[in-house]
Design a protein around this motif. Sequence first.
Motif, PDB file in Angstrom:
ATOM      1  N   PHE A 214      32.637 -30.393  26.229  1.00  0.00           N
ATOM      2  CA  PHE A 214      32.251 -31.169  24.255  1.00  0.00           C
ATOM      3  C   PHE A 214      32.668 -31.931  23.640  1.00  0.00           C
ATOM      4  O   PHE A 214      32.877 -32.572  24.538  1.00  0.00           O
ATOM      5  N   ASP A 215      32.271 -32.009  22.296  1.00  0.00           N
ATOM      6  CA  ASP A 215      32.618 -32.774  21.586  1.00  0.00           C
ATOM      7  C   ASP A 215      33.951 -32.362  21.062  1.00  0.00           C
ATOM      8  O   ASP A 215      34.234 -30.896  20.967  1.00  0.00           O
ATOM      9  N   THR A 216      35.201 -33.294  20.280  1.00  0.00           N
ATOM     10  CA  THR A 216      35.804 -33.767  19.968  1.00  0.00           C
ATOM     11  C   THR A 216      36.412 -34.445  18.986  1.00  0.00           C
ATOM     12  O   THR A 216      36.338 -35.738  19.570  1.00  0.00           O
ATOM     13  N   CYS A 217      37.579 -34.535  18.401  1.00  0.00           N
ATOM     14  CA  CYS A 217      37.934 -35.057  17.492  1.00  0.00           C
ATOM     15  C   CYS A 217      39.910 -35.326  17.921  1.00  0.00           C
ATOM     16  O   CYS A 217      40.303 -36.842  17.606  1.00  0.00           O
ATOM     17  N   MET A 218      39.494 -35.034  19.429  1.00  0.00           N
ATOM     18  CA  MET A 218      40.759 -35.209  20.084  1.00  0.00           C
ATOM     19  C   MET A 218      41.523 -36.989  20.754  1.00  0.00           C
ATOM     20  O   MET A 218      40.415 -37.716  20.805  1.00  0.00           O
ATOM     21  N   ALA A 219      42.260 -37.253  20.743  1.00  0.00           N
ATOM     22  CA  ALA A 219      42.555 -38.204  21.310  1.00  0.00           C
ATOM     23  C   ALA A 219      42.448 -38.772  23.223  1.00  0.00           C
ATOM     24  O   ALA A 219      42.860 -37.809  24.133  1.00  0.00           O
ATOM     25  N   ASP A 220      42.400 -40.023  23.198  1.00  0.00           N
ATOM     26  CA  ASP A 220      42.019 -39.953  24.785  1.00  0.00           C
ATOM     27  C   ASP A 220      43.041 -39.485  25.849  1.00  0.00           C
ATOM     28  O   ASP A 220      44.074 -39.576  26.000  1.00  0.00           O
TER      29      ASP A 220
ATOM     30  N   MET B  78      37.133 -28.254  20.402  1.00  0.00           N
ATOM     31  CA  MET B  78      36.007 -27.834  21.320  1.00  0.00           C
ATOM     32  C   MET B  78      35.269 -27.337  19.961  1.00  0.00           C
ATOM     33  O   MET B  78      34.829 -26.972  19.486  1.00  0.00           O
ATOM     34  N   ASN B  79      33.751 -28.561  19.847  1.00  0.00           N
ATOM     35  CA  ASN B  79      33.178 -28.476  19.216  1.00  0.00           C
ATOM     36  C   ASN B  79      32.287 -28.826  20.124  1.00  0.00           C
ATOM     37  O   ASN B  79      31.669 -29.661  21.115  1.00  0.00           O
ATOM     38  N   THR B  80      30.802 -28.170  19.707  1.00  0.00           N
ATOM     39  CA  THR B  80      29.588 -27.753  20.844  1.00  0.00           C
ATOM     40  C   THR B  80      29.827 -27.055  22.041  1.00  0.00           C
ATOM     41  O   THR B  80      29.203 -28.285  22.460  1.00  0.00           O
ATOM     42  N   PRO B  81      30.608 -26.544  22.516  1.00  0.00           N
ATOM     43  CA  PRO B  81      31.141 -26.884  23.858  1.00  0.00           C
ATOM     44  C   PRO B  81      29.296 -25.985  24.617  1.00  0.00           C
ATOM     45  O   PRO B  81      29.195 -25.223  24.290  1.00  0.00           O
ATOM     46  N   GLY B  82      29.303 -26.290  25.774  1.00  0.00           N
ATOM     47  CA  GLY B  82      28.578 -25.919  26.763  1.00  0.00           C
ATOM     48  C   GLY B  82      28.797 -25.464  27.585  1.00  0.00           C
ATOM     49  O   GLY B  82      29.931 -26.339  27.972  1.00  0.00           O
ATOM     50  N   GLY B  83      28.700 -24.617  28.506  1.00  0.00           N
ATOM     51  CA  GLY B  83      29.178 -24.308  29.407  1.00  0.00           C
ATOM     52  C   GLY B  83      28.771 -24.728  31.227  1.00  0.00           C
ATOM     53  O   GLY B  83      27.761 -25.475  31.153  1.00  0.00           O
ATOM     54  N   PHE B  84      29.984 -25.259  32.225  1.00  0.00           N
ATOM     55  CA  PHE B  84      28.980 -25.606  32.982  1.00  0.00           C
ATOM     56  C   PHE B  84      30.330 -25.182  34.129  1.00  0.00           C
ATOM     57  O   PHE B  84      30.831 -23.943  34.332  1.00  0.00           O
ATOM     58  N   GLY B  85      29.782 -25.245  35.837  1.00  0.00           N
ATOM     59  CA  GLY B  85      30.787 -24.755  36.784  1.00  0.00           C
ATOM     60  C   GLY B  85      29.680 -25.488  37.980  1.00  0.00           C
ATOM     61  O   GLY B  85      28.888 -26.112  38.075  1.00  0.00           O
ATOM     62  N   GLY B  86      31.039 -25.781  38.946  1.00  0.00           N
ATOM     63  CA  GLY B  86      30.665 -25.969  40.146  1.00  0.00           C
ATOM     64  C   GLY B  86      31.209 -25.524  41.483  1.00  0.00           C
ATOM     65  O   GLY B  86      31.524 -24.856  40.791  1.00  0.00           O
ATOM     66  N   PHE B  87      30.923 -26.184  43.007  1.00  0.00           N
ATOM     67  CA  PHE B  87      31.643 -25.401  43.427  1.00  0.00           C
ATOM     68  C   PHE B  87      31.576 -26.668  45.216  1.00  0.00           C
ATOM     69  O   PHE B  87      30.969 -27.425  44.873  1.00  0.00           O
ATOM     70  N   GLY B  88      32.646 -26.482  46.127  1.00  0.00           N
ATOM     71  CA  GLY B  88      33.008 -27.043  46.752  1.00  0.00           C
ATOM     72  C   GLY B  88      33.233 -26.624  48.043  1.00  0.00           C
ATOM     73  O   GLY B  88      33.405 -25.340  48.074  1.00  0.00           O
TER      74      GLY B  88
END
Length: 385
Positions: free
Chosen positions: A165-171, A228-238
């Motif tokens: 996502f995009d955000t205005c939060m600090a690192d 969260m602005n313009t969130p996009g989902g993701f997923g991963g596995f291992g």
Amino acid sequence: MAPAPGSADPKDKTIEIVGAGPAGLVCAIVLAKANRRVVVREWHQDVGHRFHDDFQGLENWSDAQNVLDELADAGVAADFDHRSVTEGIVFDSHAKAHRVHGSKPLFYLLRRGTAPGTLDRALLDQARAAGAEVRFNDRVKIATTNMILAGGPRRADIIAVGYVFDTCMADGAWLAFGTELAPKGYAYLLVHQGRGTVASCMFSGFRDQAKYLAATVEYFKRHTGLEMNTPGGFGGFGNVRLPRTAMQGGNPVIGEHAGFQDALAGFGLRYAMRSGRLAAQSLISGADYTKAWREALQPGLRGGVVNRYLFNQTGPRGIDYLIGKLGSTDTGDALGQAYRLSLPKRLLLPLARFHYRNPLQDRSCSHNNCDCVWCQHGAHETANT
């Protein structure tokens, strides 16, 4: 030594690498720079197909040598976007924030995926520049001789599901534990220069991944002010396992294809790239790959298995105690020590391996009518390797 009359010089033989992940590409870079003919065969249409420009951490605590220096020694440039992270926040079971910090980077924050600046794209460019040929949409059905197998996870022992996502939060970097967030795992939030990744990394409960992700988002909104602005989902596995030889049909197996993954936290990038280098060097010098990875990787892998066993046996109070300890000392040193096989851990190893002898399969998911990350996107049709 000159080749025998009528025999081909090994340097003239093409080496095929099955898979264009970090393990396979580092292997290709090392081999190509040693003037070996290399073809990387990837069955997807691009590198980083499993990722969506999400942040990951390249850990820097399991070895005294800085991981970027280790890559440089292998001839791999750190020309991917990365940022050193020396501190972060870990929440205990009461949501109390503990600052953790290290005198050297705890990990390097980087991006995964197909975009410029990602680790995957940078390694691809380096492999091609070194002279390796990389073929996409090229699926290997049957393994032959003179191959290195780097096909990625064969099963799912860990899944991560989240948002970029995009955000205005600090690192910042935040970590939280709790069965309501990530069964037997952890939840994390990473933010850098207006971009963020939030995820639940779970070792069980895959079928209920949506519930745990929703709880993770709400948790970080409440305790970090997550925006969260313009969130996009993701997923991963291992997948995680302790291989015996990491050889199949006489071919070296590297990265997650071999199961080289930290059983406690799921950090596998360093293992993957190091195993790629070791396999390449074994072909260049004629060294024993099994001996090489056992010396370089096995102690840490075993330490991770014992750590996973202890973590599974420890309740919230024990985890809170460990979090407090990490915050009261140099966190990098403490984590490095945690992966060393002390005498007590050596004594625990047989018990941990006994409990770990079967794959860490999620018992909640039968892979029937399930929409977890592995069921939707896993490589269930694997090559005969």
